[in-house]
Design a protein around this motif. Sequence first.
Motif, PDB file in Angstrom:
ATOM      1  N   LEU A 170     -13.309 -45.717 -16.082  1.00 16.21           N
ATOM      2  CA  LEU A 170     -12.725 -45.324 -14.802  1.00 16.21           C
ATOM      3  C   LEU A 170     -13.742 -45.331 -13.675  1.00 16.21           C
ATOM      4  CD1 LEU A 170     -10.337 -42.408 -15.867  1.00 16.21           C
ATOM      5  CD2 LEU A 170      -9.769 -44.793 -15.384  1.00 16.21           C
ATOM      6  N   TYR A 171     -14.905 -45.909 -13.916  1.00 11.01           N
ATOM      7  CA  TYR A 171     -15.887 -46.055 -12.850  1.00 11.01           C
ATOM      8  C   TYR A 171     -15.253 -46.870 -11.725  1.00 11.01           C
ATOM      9  CZ  TYR A 171     -20.365 -47.100 -10.576  1.00 11.01           C
ATOM     10  OH  TYR A 171     -21.398 -47.204  -9.664  1.00 11.01           O
ATOM     11  N   TYR A 172     -15.385 -46.413 -10.487  1.00 14.87           N
ATOM     12  CA  TYR A 172     -14.566 -46.947  -9.394  1.00 14.87           C
ATOM     13  C   TYR A 172     -14.777 -48.437  -9.145  1.00 14.87           C
ATOM     14  CZ  TYR A 172     -18.769 -46.123  -6.499  1.00 14.87           C
ATOM     15  OH  TYR A 172     -20.037 -46.126  -5.985  1.00 14.87           O
ATOM     16  N   PHE A 228     -15.096 -41.639 -18.560  1.00 16.42           N
ATOM     17  CA  PHE A 228     -15.804 -41.164 -17.374  1.00 16.42           C
ATOM     18  C   PHE A 228     -17.304 -41.454 -17.387  1.00 16.42           C
ATOM     19  CE2 PHE A 228     -12.002 -38.516 -17.675  1.00 16.42           C
ATOM     20  CZ  PHE A 228     -11.490 -38.652 -16.390  1.00 16.42           C
ATOM     21  N   ASP A 244     -13.601 -36.061 -13.145  1.00 22.10           N
ATOM     22  CA  ASP A 244     -14.044 -35.885 -14.523  1.00 22.10           C
ATOM     23  C   ASP A 244     -14.183 -34.420 -14.912  1.00 22.10           C
ATOM     24  OD1 ASP A 244     -16.096 -36.215 -12.538  1.00 22.10           O
ATOM     25  OD2 ASP A 244     -17.564 -35.963 -14.131  1.00 22.10           O
ATOM     26  N   GLY A 274     -10.892 -41.157 -11.340  1.00 22.80           N
ATOM     27  CA  GLY A 274     -12.242 -41.387 -11.842  1.00 22.80           C
ATOM     28  C   GLY A 274     -13.259 -40.391 -11.318  1.00 22.80           C
TER      29      GLY A 274
END
Length: 521
Positions: free
Chosen positions: A334-336, A317, A301, A298
Amino acid sequence: MNLPSRNDPTGRLALFALALLGTAVIASAPSPAGLSIRGQYAIATTFFAGTLWVSGALPLPVTALSIPVLLTAFGVYDDIDPALTGFADHLIFLFIAGFMIANALQKYNIDRRIALWMMARLGSSARLLILAIMLATAFLSMWVSNTATTAMMTPIALGVLAQVIGRDEIQEQDDAAAEFSNMQIATLLGTAYGASVGGVGTLIGTPPNAVVAAQLAALSNYSLTFFDWLLVGMPVVIVTLPIVWYVLTFVLYPPEVSDVSEARAQAERYLEGEGALRTRGRRVAWIFALTAGLWVVGGLDILFEGVLPPRVFTTLFGGDGPTIFGVSGHQGLLYYVMVGMYAIPALVLADTVEWDDLVDIDWGTILLFGGGISLADAFAETGATEWLADTIFGSLANQPAVLVLGAVVVLVIFLTEMTSNTATSTIIVPLLIGTGGVFASTFGISPVETGIVLAVGGAIAASFAFALPVATPPNAIVFGSGRMKQSHMLRAGMVLNVLMTAVLTVLIYLLFRFVWPVVLF
C-alpha cells in the motif's frame, strides 16, 4: 541600456554566457571555511541552474538535464550514474502515475462533469457561482494537475460568463477602451486562484509539493507519505480558499450581476449534453476512486498495527519483519507510489485507455523534478546545504519562530512572482531543509524536524503568488485567455500576497505547534 532578452537567440546566448561566467567564478574562488571543494562545485552548479531557471534562457527541463552533466564534469561525482539517480526517484513515478490517471479522467470528461455538476448545484447567486467555480477548480486540482485543471476550467468559466453578462460583453485585453465587469475579472481570477490553492491539498496537486517530498527524502532521509501531505495541505486549503473568494468578490471585484439563473441552466445543459457516463468511463471512475482510497488507507497503518497478523501488516504497510512471501523487510503493497503505479495497468486491462492516451503527459515537469533531486543529492553528499543555509539565514537564528516563518513565506512568494513556483521551490527548498540546524533551538525541536517545518512551509507558500502571470501555470493560463488585463491580476495579487503572507505565517505556525508534531514527526 538594453538587457539581454530570453526571447531572441542573441539574448539567450548572452544569458547563458552570464550563467557560465558566474559558475566559473564561484567554482574557481577560494573555498570558504567549512565548505568542501565538492560542495563549492555543487553550489556553482546551483548558480548555473538557478540563473537559467530564473532568466528563462533555456526551458526549465533543458536546464534540469544539464545538472547531472555539470555535476559530473566538476567531479562532484566520479561517475555519472549517481548524478542521474534523481531521475529515477520514487516520486518521479508517483507523478508519472498521477499524470496518466488524469489523462484517463480527461478522456471521458469526468473532471468536466464534476465541475459542471458543482456549478449547477451551488451557483445560486453571482458570488456563489464564482465560489462554485473556485471549489470545482480547487477539488480537481488536487487530483489532476492544477495546470490541466485551469486549462479545462477557463473555457467553462468563459461559457458561464457568456450566459451571465452576455457574450458580447466579455471584454478583450487588447482593447484599450474596454470596460471590464467585476464579474468577468472575479470569475477568471477565481479560476486561477482556486487552482493554485487547491493544488496544495494533495501531494500530486502541484509540483512544489512533490519537490519538497523528494528533497526531504534526499537530504533528510525522511518519507512524506500521501496521507501525511493530505493532513498538511487540506487545512491550508480549507482556511485560505474562502478568504481568497471573500476578498475577490466582496472587497476587490464585487460582481454587479444579481441574476445567474441562466448560467446555472447553461451548466445544467452542458452536463446533460455530456450524457450518461458510459461503461468505460465508469471503470475509470472506479479505478480513480479506488486509487485515491488506497492512497489514504496506506497512511493509516497505525489503525491496523496490532489488529492484522504481523506478516500481513508488514506486507501491506511495510517494515523490517517477515512477510507473507517468506522474506524479511518489505516496502508495503500500500505504499503510495506503488498504489499509483497499480492504476496504470489497471486502466489498460479495463479497456479504458491505450498507450497513446497515457504517453501524452508533462514530461518536462518530470525532467525538472529529476534535475532538482539530483542537485539535492549532491548538496546532501557534499555538505553544501548546511553551509549555505547557515550563511544565508544565520542572522535570523535568534529571532522568534513566527518571524522566521514569516521571512520564509515572504521570500518564497517574492521569488515565485519573479520566476515560477516550480523553479522557486526547486531552488529554495534544499536551503530551507538545511536551515534545520540554524533554527532548531528557535523552534525547540530537532534540526531534521525544523528543516521539515520550514521546507513544507516554503513549498506551501510557493502556491500563493497571485500577482503576475509568470508566477504559476494557472495565472499564466487565465491571463493567456486574453480576457483580462495584467493590471487586474496585479491589483488583486498585491492585496492577496500581503494578506496571505500574514495568514500563511500564522496558519503554518499554528499547524507547527498543534498539528504537525502529530502528523509529521
